[in-house]
Scaffold this motif. Structure first.
Motif, short mmCIF file in Angstrom:
data_model
loop_
_atom_site.label_atom_id
_atom_site.label_comp_id
_atom_site.label_asym_id
_atom_site.label_seq_id
_atom_site.Cartn_x
_atom_site.Cartn_y
_atom_site.Cartn_z
N GLU A 187 0.82 -1.22 0.00
CA GLU A 187 0.00 0.00 0.00
C GLU A 187 0.86 1.27 0.00
OE1 GLU A 187 -2.79 -0.30 3.25
OE2 GLU A 187 -3.31 -2.35 2.68
N LYS A 188 2.16 1.08 -0.05
CA LYS A 188 3.12 2.19 -0.08
C LYS A 188 3.02 3.10 1.15
CE LYS A 188 3.48 2.21 -5.12
NZ LYS A 188 3.84 0.85 -5.15
N LEU A 189 2.75 2.47 2.31
CA LEU A 189 2.65 3.21 3.57
C LEU A 189 3.93 3.11 4.39
CD1 LEU A 189 -1.00 2.20 4.54
CD2 LEU A 189 -0.21 4.32 3.46
N ILE A 190 4.79 2.13 4.06
CA ILE A 190 6.08 1.99 4.74
C ILE A 190 7.16 1.69 3.71
CG2 ILE A 190 5.12 1.12 6.91
CD1 ILE A 190 6.19 -1.72 5.97
N THR A 191 8.40 1.91 4.15
CA THR A 191 9.56 1.44 3.39
C THR A 191 10.41 0.63 4.36
OG1 THR A 191 10.84 3.43 3.89
CG2 THR A 191 9.59 3.43 1.83
N GLN A 192 11.10 -0.34 3.80
CA GLN A 192 12.02 -1.15 4.59
C GLN A 192 13.39 -1.08 3.94
OE1 GLN A 192 9.40 -4.83 4.69
NE2 GLN A 192 10.33 -4.93 6.71
N SER A 193 14.38 -0.85 4.79
CA SER A 193 15.76 -0.82 4.31
C SER A 193 16.62 -1.58 5.30
CB SER A 193 16.24 0.62 4.16
OG SER A 193 16.16 1.30 5.39
N PHE A 194 17.80 -1.95 4.85
CA PHE A 194 18.71 -2.65 5.74
C PHE A 194 19.45 -1.65 6.60
CE2 PHE A 194 18.06 -5.77 2.37
CZ PHE A 194 17.69 -6.86 3.14
N SER A 195 19.68 -2.04 7.84
CA SER A 195 20.35 -1.19 8.82
C SER A 195 21.79 -0.92 8.40
CB SER A 195 20.33 -1.88 10.18
OG SER A 195 21.16 -1.21 11.09
N ASN A 196 22.26 0.28 8.67
CA ASN A 196 23.66 0.62 8.39
C ASN A 196 24.61 -0.14 9.31
OD1 ASN A 196 22.90 2.44 6.41
ND2 ASN A 196 22.84 4.16 7.84
N SER A 197 24.21 -0.34 10.56
CA SER A 197 25.08 -0.99 11.53
C SER A 197 25.05 -2.51 11.41
CB SER A 197 24.69 -0.58 12.95
OG SER A 197 23.36 -0.96 13.21
N ASP A 198 23.94 -3.07 10.95
CA ASP A 198 23.80 -4.53 10.81
C ASP A 198 23.07 -4.80 9.51
OD1 ASP A 198 23.29 -7.22 10.93
OD2 ASP A 198 22.19 -7.16 12.82
N GLY A 199 23.79 -5.22 8.50
CA GLY A 199 23.23 -5.41 7.17
C GLY A 199 22.11 -6.42 7.10
N ARG A 200 21.94 -7.24 8.14
CA ARG A 200 20.86 -8.23 8.14
C ARG A 200 19.58 -7.66 8.71
NH1 ARG A 200 23.42 -12.27 11.99
NH2 ARG A 200 24.05 -10.27 12.79
N SER A 201 19.67 -6.63 9.52
CA SER A 201 18.52 -6.07 10.21
C SER A 201 17.79 -5.06 9.32
CB SER A 201 18.99 -5.38 11.50
OG SER A 201 17.91 -4.79 12.16
N ARG A 202 16.46 -5.17 9.30
CA ARG A 202 15.65 -4.24 8.51
C ARG A 202 15.19 -3.07 9.37
NH1 ARG A 202 11.62 -8.26 5.24
NH2 ARG A 202 13.22 -9.57 4.36
N GLN A 203 15.23 -1.90 8.80
CA GLN A 203 14.70 -0.70 9.45
C GLN A 203 13.44 -0.29 8.70
OE1 GLN A 203 16.11 0.87 12.26
NE2 GLN A 203 17.22 -1.06 12.25
N ILE A 204 12.39 -0.04 9.43
CA ILE A 204 11.11 0.30 8.82
C ILE A 204 10.78 1.74 9.13
CG2 ILE A 204 8.67 -0.31 8.68
CD1 ILE A 204 9.59 -3.01 10.06
N THR A 205 10.35 2.46 8.12
CA THR A 205 9.89 3.84 8.30
C THR A 205 8.59 4.04 7.52
OG1 THR A 205 11.24 4.58 6.43
CG2 THR A 205 12.20 4.83 8.63
N LEU A 206 7.82 5.01 7.95
CA LEU A 206 6.59 5.33 7.24
C LEU A 206 6.92 6.24 6.07
CD1 LEU A 206 5.16 4.09 9.67
CD2 LEU A 206 3.62 6.04 9.68
N THR A 207 6.20 6.06 4.97
CA THR A 207 6.32 6.96 3.85
C THR A 207 5.53 8.23 4.18
OG1 THR A 207 4.34 6.08 2.79
CG2 THR A 207 6.46 5.04 2.20
N GLU A 208 5.62 9.22 3.33
CA GLU A 208 4.84 10.43 3.54
C GLU A 208 3.34 10.10 3.52
OE1 GLU A 208 4.06 14.58 1.17
OE2 GLU A 208 6.14 13.85 1.26
N GLN A 209 2.94 9.20 2.63
CA GLN A 209 1.54 8.75 2.57
C GLN A 209 1.15 8.02 3.86
OE1 GLN A 209 0.80 6.26 -0.83
NE2 GLN A 209 -1.28 5.74 -0.18
#
Length: 156
Positions: free
Chosen positions: A85-107
């Motif tokens: 639904e394009k309400l979040i984005t997931q990216s890999f953590s800078n400190s731990d490449g295996r860990s995902r960081q989740i943030t909300l999109t502007e929407q």
């Protein structure tokens, strides 16, 4: 002849049982909130996940599962929906490449802000039935009942 246990037990009345009453209150509250949120294609679980990410800085799937009290597969399913639904984005953590960081999109942030008054309104409706003192006591009693109950559930 009744045995001793039966004679010592109080008559069973469903409507006086705390489990029944808590279940009924929970269901009424859930349905009211779901109805309010559905107008914005939102669910209670999506709300819990998104508000935890944005306002409580919970940013990994494992943290979300623990924080909300649901199991990891349930979190994963919601995250897939939110991503689609394009309400979040997931990216890999800078400190731990295996860990995902989740943030909300502007929407996602916009939807969260749109739904916040609805969530507050449902809670206020029920809390308005109690005095401030009763609310504090009720919250304490809920904490007592939940103490040590760290079971993760599939649904919230």
């Amino acid at each position: 002849m009744k045995n001793q246990l039966e004679s010592e037990m109080l008559p069973y009345q469903l409507h006086n049982r705390i489990g029944y009453r808590l279940s009924r209150l929970l269901k009424i509250t859930q349905e009211r909130l779901e109805q309010e949120l559905s107008a914005h294609a939102m669910t209670r679980l999506k709300w819990c996940v998104m508000s935890s990410i944005e306002w409580e800085q919970i940013s990994t799937p494992s943290q979300l599962a623990t924080h909300i009290g649901i199991n990891r597969p349930a979190v994963s399913r919601v995250l897939v929906q939110l991503r689609q639904e394009k309400l979040i984005t997931q990216s890999f953590s800078n400190s731990d490449g295996r860990s995902r960081q989740i943030t909300l999109t502007e929407q996602g942030v916009e939807k969260l802000l749109l739904c916040r008054p609805l969530v507050d309104q449902v809670e206020s409706f029920f809390l308005s039935k109690m005095s401030s003192r009763d609310i504090v006591r009720f919250e304490r009693l809920l904490d007592v009942l939940l103490e040590g109950e760290d079971v993760l559930v599939d649904k919230l």
